[in-house]
Scaffold this active site. Structure first.
Site, PDB file in Angstrom:
ATOM      1  N   ARG A   1     -66.243 -18.727  30.033  1.00  0.00           N
ATOM      2  CA  ARG A   1     -65.865 -17.718  29.020  1.00  0.00           C
ATOM      3  C   ARG A   1     -66.548 -16.381  29.291  1.00  0.00           C
ATOM      4  O   ARG A   1     -66.989 -15.692  28.361  1.00  0.00           O
ATOM      5  CB  ARG A   1     -66.197 -18.194  27.602  1.00  0.00           C
TER       6      ARG A   1
ATOM      7  N   SER B   1     -61.164 -20.861  19.125  1.00  0.00           N
ATOM      8  CA  SER B   1     -62.578 -21.290  19.028  1.00  0.00           C
ATOM      9  C   SER B   1     -63.435 -20.100  18.630  1.00  0.00           C
ATOM     10  O   SER B   1     -63.489 -19.108  19.344  1.00  0.00           O
ATOM     11  CB  SER B   1     -63.062 -21.807  20.385  1.00  0.00           C
TER      12      SER B   1
ATOM     13  N   GLU C   1     -67.631 -16.785  20.296  1.00  0.00           N
ATOM     14  CA  GLU C   1     -66.735 -16.534  21.442  1.00  0.00           C
ATOM     15  C   GLU C   1     -65.862 -15.312  21.143  1.00  0.00           C
ATOM     16  O   GLU C   1     -65.453 -14.579  22.036  1.00  0.00           O
ATOM     17  CB  GLU C   1     -65.853 -17.769  21.668  1.00  0.00           C
TER      18      GLU C   1
HETATM   19  C1  LIG Z   1     -55.004 -20.390  18.192  1.00  0.00           C
HETATM   20  C2  LIG Z   1     -55.843 -19.859  19.339  1.00  0.00           C
HETATM   21  C3  LIG Z   1     -56.151 -20.696  20.383  1.00  0.00           C
HETATM   22  C4  LIG Z   1     -56.925 -20.218  21.466  1.00  0.00           C
HETATM   23  N1  LIG Z   1     -57.208 -21.093  22.483  1.00  0.00           N
HETATM   24  C5  LIG Z   1     -57.935 -20.649  23.534  1.00  0.00           C
HETATM   25  C6  LIG Z   1     -58.226 -21.534  24.627  1.00  0.00           C
HETATM   26  O1  LIG Z   1     -57.785 -22.679  24.655  1.00  0.00           O
HETATM   27  N2  LIG Z   1     -58.984 -21.043  25.641  1.00  0.00           N
HETATM   28  C7  LIG Z   1     -59.454 -19.770  25.655  1.00  0.00           C
HETATM   29  O2  LIG Z   1     -60.137 -19.398  26.622  1.00  0.00           O
HETATM   30  N3  LIG Z   1     -59.189 -18.907  24.646  1.00  0.00           N
HETATM   31  C8  LIG Z   1     -58.451 -19.316  23.590  1.00  0.00           C
HETATM   32  N4  LIG Z   1     -58.184 -18.469  22.547  1.00  0.00           N
HETATM   33  C9  LIG Z   1     -58.706 -17.092  22.595  1.00  0.00           C
HETATM   34  C10 LIG Z   1     -57.677 -16.044  23.086  1.00  0.00           C
HETATM   35  O3  LIG Z   1     -56.411 -16.612  23.181  1.00  0.00           O
HETATM   36  C11 LIG Z   1     -58.066 -15.479  24.452  1.00  0.00           C
HETATM   37  O4  LIG Z   1     -59.345 -14.930  24.418  1.00  0.00           O
HETATM   38  C12 LIG Z   1     -57.077 -14.415  24.929  1.00  0.00           C
HETATM   39  O5  LIG Z   1     -57.325 -14.086  26.271  1.00  0.00           O
HETATM   40  C13 LIG Z   1     -57.128 -13.164  24.077  1.00  0.00           C
HETATM   41  O6  LIG Z   1     -56.071 -12.313  24.474  1.00  0.00           O
HETATM   42  P1  LIG Z   1     -55.740 -11.033  23.613  1.00  0.00           P
HETATM   43  O7  LIG Z   1     -54.770 -10.220  24.381  1.00  0.00           O
HETATM   44  O8  LIG Z   1     -55.321 -11.428  22.251  1.00  0.00           O
HETATM   45  O9  LIG Z   1     -57.177 -10.319  23.596  1.00  0.00           O
HETATM   46  P2  LIG Z   1     -57.839  -9.312  22.583  1.00  0.00           P
HETATM   47  O10 LIG Z   1     -58.410 -10.064  21.429  1.00  0.00           O
HETATM   48  O11 LIG Z   1     -56.937  -8.197  22.269  1.00  0.00           O
HETATM   49  O12 LIG Z   1     -59.041  -8.781  23.505  1.00  0.00           O
HETATM   50  C14 LIG Z   1     -60.022  -9.680  23.968  1.00  0.00           C
HETATM   51  C15 LIG Z   1     -60.982  -8.937  24.919  1.00  0.00           C
HETATM   52  O13 LIG Z   1     -60.287  -8.500  26.070  1.00  0.00           O
HETATM   53  C16 LIG Z   1     -60.392  -7.083  26.221  1.00  0.00           C
HETATM   54  N5  LIG Z   1     -59.117  -6.616  26.777  1.00  0.00           N
HETATM   55  C17 LIG Z   1     -57.882  -6.884  26.316  1.00  0.00           C
HETATM   56  N6  LIG Z   1     -56.959  -6.357  27.153  1.00  0.00           N
HETATM   57  C18 LIG Z   1     -57.637  -5.746  28.147  1.00  0.00           C
HETATM   58  C19 LIG Z   1     -57.249  -5.005  29.303  1.00  0.00           C
HETATM   59  N7  LIG Z   1     -55.964  -4.807  29.648  1.00  0.00           N
HETATM   60  N8  LIG Z   1     -58.236  -4.496  30.093  1.00  0.00           N
HETATM   61  C20 LIG Z   1     -59.545  -4.674  29.801  1.00  0.00           C
HETATM   62  N9  LIG Z   1     -59.962  -5.376  28.731  1.00  0.00           N
HETATM   63  C21 LIG Z   1     -59.024  -5.906  27.914  1.00  0.00           C
HETATM   64  C22 LIG Z   1     -60.679  -6.565  24.822  1.00  0.00           C
HETATM   65  O14 LIG Z   1     -61.328  -5.289  24.870  1.00  0.00           O
HETATM   66  C23 LIG Z   1     -61.576  -7.681  24.313  1.00  0.00           C
HETATM   67  O15 LIG Z   1     -62.867  -7.515  24.792  1.00  0.00           O
HETATM   68  C24 LIG Z   1     -57.403 -18.892  21.470  1.00  0.00           C
HETATM   69  C25 LIG Z   1     -57.061 -18.032  20.398  1.00  0.00           C
HETATM   70  C26 LIG Z   1     -56.281 -18.510  19.347  1.00  0.00           C
HETATM   71  C27 LIG Z   1     -55.920 -17.571  18.222  1.00  0.00           C
END
Ligand SMILES: Cc1cc2nc3c(=O)[nH]c(=O)nc-3n(C[C@H](O)[C@H](O)[C@H](O)COP(=O)(O)OP(=O)(O)OC[C@H]3O[C@@H](n4cnc5c(N)ncnc54)[C@H](O)[C@@H]3O)c2cc1C
Length: 344
Positions: free
Chosen positions: A160, A229, A325
């Site tokens: 992570r 998580s 996380e």
């Molecule tokens: C129901 C649920 C289940 C999940 N299950 C998992 C799982 O099984 N495993 C897991 O690892 N995670 C899981 N997650 C967490 C989440 O899905 C991941 O962290 C995912 O990668 C977040 O993507 P996002 O675009 O929504 O990120 P955001 O929340 O928008 O951003 C997350 C981080 O990434 C940065 N960021 C976003 N886009 C960019 C970019 N283009 N360039 C640079 N930085 C950027 C942001 O600044 C921030 O620091 C889960 C979340 C939910 C709601």
């Protein structure tokens, strides 16, 4: 480039927290990234789909929401190379690959969020991490306004974690992620639940099973707002683990290559008596103790207070600190605020 002011972020974060940004930029082309005002990028937060983000305050920072899309496929004798732009949806990319006979990402199906965020915390599930398949990353650097390529080794992928969450946080944007997926497919099905798949094991069968398992235990954010998580699985020393194991013989653990022991945060929360616990519109999911749910549209500050309560309960029972996380974003802060303190 589309720009909006005094913009509500409620629909752009999966915890459904109310927050207002003074200004939000939606660059859709690489050229538009150079047009982002230098004085503002330094104070901004990069937002993907907001499924790993908690806006702690009503007043959010300036937001850049990169909106570049597109997927390209090339191939060699051994591998498929996929280049995906940051605003592509992660699960759609997994579906695209599996439906086109390109395998490897199937264990990561149904993880919410964007392609650009996936490397940031090196998303992982069911025995696979996205970093396993990343060849390089294209990065727009705010200071030099240049595009830079990072090799997999440069990305410093860990559990992570990556360089984008650490030294490069807030310093630029991941514009494209380039994957290398070997044509010689190897199933990863040792993880609990996947070993029951009938023979012959196919990528399609793994993806279907992963989706079935996830849908059975993880709440859909649109119905029950959550960020997956909420806490990381904590790492402890072997000596400390031995003390815990003597007291709690059934404690689950995963031995790490560096000798540390990874504990299951969900088990710790459950054993602290908090699974299904609910108070003042915020709660812990009944089927998955790692997931916090914002049942009644509570504020970021209220969620932080609830998370701190869980931390304290687990600390008191096991003397183990739970690190979040989820990314905690403050009002005027450039980067995350350490609302919950640090891990060790
Ligand atoms: C129901 C649920 C289940 C999940 N299950 C998992 C799982 O099984 N495993 C897991 O690892 N995670 C899981 N997650 C967490 C989440 O899905 C991941 O962290 C995912 O990668 C977040 O993507 P996002 O675009 O929504 O990120 P955001 O929340 O928008 O951003 C997350 C981080 O990434 C940065 N960021 C976003 N886009 C960019 C970019 N283009 N360039 C640079 N930085 C950027 C942001 O600044 C921030 O620091 C889960 C979340 C939910 C709601």
């Amino acid at each position: 480039m589309k720009i909006r002011t005094n913009f509500s972020l409620k629909a752009l974060n999966s915890l459904n927290v109310s927050a207002i940004t003074p200004e939000i930029f939606f660059p859709t082309k690489l050229e538009e990234l150079s047009e982002l005002p230098q004085s503002k990028v330094a104070k901004s937060y990069i937002l993907g789909e907001g499924s790993n983000t908690l806006f702690c305050q009503k007043n959010a920072p300036i937001i850049i929401k990169p909106s570049l899309v597109g997927i390209e496929v090339t191939e060699s004798d051994e591998c498929f190379q996929i280049s995906a732009a940051c605003a592509e949806n992660w699960h759609d990319l997994v579906l695209f690959c599996v439906n086109n006979g390109i395998y490897g990402l199937e264990n990561l199906a149904l993880i919410p969020g964007s392609v650009g965020a996936a490397p940031v915390q090196n998303i992982g599930a069911y025995g696979v991490e996205v970093g396993d398949f990343i060849e390089r990353i294209t990065w727009f650097d705010f200071a030099s306004k240049a595009l830079i390529d990072f090799s997999k080794a440069d990305c410093q992928f860990a559990y992570r974690n990556s360089i984008f969450k650490q030294a490069l946080s807030g310093k630029g944007i991941i514009t494209h992620v380039h994957f290398s997926l070997p044509k010689a497919w190897q199933a990863v099905n040792s993880y609990q639940g996947l070993s029951e798949i009938d023979l012959p094991i196919t990528p399609q069968a793994i993806m279907a099973k992963v989706m079935q398992l996830r849908q059975a235990k993880l709440p859909e954010p649109k119905q029950l707002p959550n960020a997956g998580s909420f806490f990381k699985n904590p790492l402890v020393s072997v000596d400390f683990f031995a003390i815990l194991q003597e007291k709690y013989p059934t404690i689950p653990f995963y031995k790490q290559a560096n000798g540390e022991m990874k504990l299951a945060a969900g088990w710790l929360i459950e054993q602290a008596g908090l699974k299904g616990f609910r108070e003042a519109g915020i709660g812990i999911h009944e089927k998955q103790a790692l997931v916090l749910i914002n049942y009644q549209g509570k504020s970021g500050q209220e969620i932080v207070a609830f998370a701190r309560f869980i931390q304290e309960k687990v600390q008191a029972k096991f003397n183990v600190h739970l690190d979040p996380e989820v990314r905690f974003i403050g009002g005027d802060e450039l980067n995350d605020i350490a609302c919950l303190g640090s891990q060790k």
